[in-house]
Write a protein that holds these residues in place. Structure first.
Motif, PDB file in Angstrom:
ATOM      1  N   PRO A  13       0.841  -1.203   0.000  1.00 12.12           N
ATOM      2  CA  PRO A  13       0.000   0.000   0.000  1.00 12.12           C
ATOM      3  C   PRO A  13       0.875   1.251   0.000  1.00 12.12           C
ATOM      4  N   ILE A  14       0.477   2.240  -0.771  1.00 13.42           N
ATOM      5  CA  ILE A  14       1.217   3.496  -0.889  1.00 13.42           C
ATOM      6  C   ILE A  14       0.357   4.638  -0.363  1.00 13.42           C
ATOM      7  N   GLU A  15       0.963   5.555   0.366  1.00 14.78           N
ATOM      8  CA  GLU A  15       0.340   6.833   0.697  1.00 14.78           C
ATOM      9  C   GLU A  15       1.071   7.892  -0.118  1.00 14.78           C
ATOM     10  N   TYR A  17       1.918  11.848  -1.087  1.00  5.89           N
ATOM     11  CA  TYR A  17       2.005  13.161  -0.444  1.00  5.89           C
ATOM     12  C   TYR A  17       2.570  14.218  -1.377  1.00  5.89           C
ATOM     13  N   TYR A  22      -1.453  15.030   2.558  1.00  2.56           N
ATOM     14  CA  TYR A  22      -1.835  13.707   2.077  1.00  2.56           C
ATOM     15  C   TYR A  22      -2.728  13.883   0.854  1.00  2.56           C
ATOM     16  N   SER A  24      -3.589  10.883  -1.547  1.00  4.90           N
ATOM     17  CA  SER A  24      -4.376   9.707  -1.891  1.00  4.90           C
ATOM     18  C   SER A  24      -3.604   8.448  -1.496  1.00  4.90           C
ATOM     19  N   ASN A  25      -4.179   7.298  -1.851  1.00  2.05           N
ATOM     20  CA  ASN A  25      -3.466   6.045  -1.652  1.00  2.05           C
ATOM     21  C   ASN A  25      -3.505   5.226  -2.936  1.00  2.05           C
ATOM     22  N   THR A  27      -1.341   1.356  -4.770  1.00  6.73           N
ATOM     23  CA  THR A  27      -0.512   0.185  -4.514  1.00  6.73           C
ATOM     24  C   THR A  27       0.666   0.176  -5.478  1.00  6.73           C
ATOM     25  N   LEU A  67       6.251   9.263  -1.980  1.00 10.16           N
ATOM     26  CA  LEU A  67       5.426   8.080  -1.776  1.00 10.16           C
ATOM     27  C   LEU A  67       5.924   7.392  -0.511  1.00 10.16           C
ATOM     28  N   ASP A  68       5.020   7.099   0.409  1.00  9.31           N
ATOM     29  CA  ASP A  68       5.369   6.366   1.623  1.00  9.31           C
ATOM     30  C   ASP A  68       4.748   4.982   1.549  1.00  9.31           C
ATOM     31  N   PHE A  69       5.527   3.950   1.873  1.00  5.34           N
ATOM     32  CA  PHE A  69       4.967   2.600   1.885  1.00  5.34           C
ATOM     33  C   PHE A  69       5.730   1.732   2.881  1.00  5.34           C
TER      34      PHE A  69
END
Length: 123
Positions: A13-15, A17, A22, A24-25, A27, A67-69
């Motif tokens: 899953p990716i958040e 920024y 923030y 969206s999210n 994958t 991208l945070d994951f």
């Protein structure tokens, strides 16, 4: 790993920024290729733009820069922390896209380092 499908350990899953906002999210997944390890997702995830119109997807007109994951840990169900992937520097994209551009909704970024405690399952 009895009872666990290999592909359940591939998707992450990716958040998304823009700065601290923030957006969206989504994958993504890792791909081990000749030139190294790459993180892969859709072009619209990296660009923050509609693949058909090129317009920003965010109503505030913000464009992603990070991208945070989470990374899978070596033990089933464990994580090895969250990785922040810087995808823009100023106006320049740090990611790669298909030579046909947004016509193909795919993009990737080379990954140089991963934590030793992470388990990378590539597609």
């Amino acid at each position: 790993m009895i009872g666990v499908d290999f592909y359940s350990l591939v998707s992450l899953p990716i958040e998304i920024y823009s700065g601290e906002h923030y957006l969206s999210n989504a994958t993504g997944f890792f791909l081990n290729y000749e030139q190294g390890l790459f993180f892969v997702s859709n072009w619209h995830v990296f660009s923050g733009r509609d693949a058909n119109t090129g317009q920003p997807l965010d109503g505030r007109m913000l464009i992603p820069d990070r991208l945070d994951f989470p990374l899978h840990g070596k033990e089933l169900g464990a994580t090895a922390g969250v990785t922040s992937l810087k995808i823009r520097s100023g106006e320049s994209n740090l990611w790669l896209q298909h030579q046909a551009g947004q016509e193909y909704d795919i993009a990737c970024m080379r990954i140089s380092e991963i934590p030793a405690e992470a388990l990378i399952k590539d597609a």
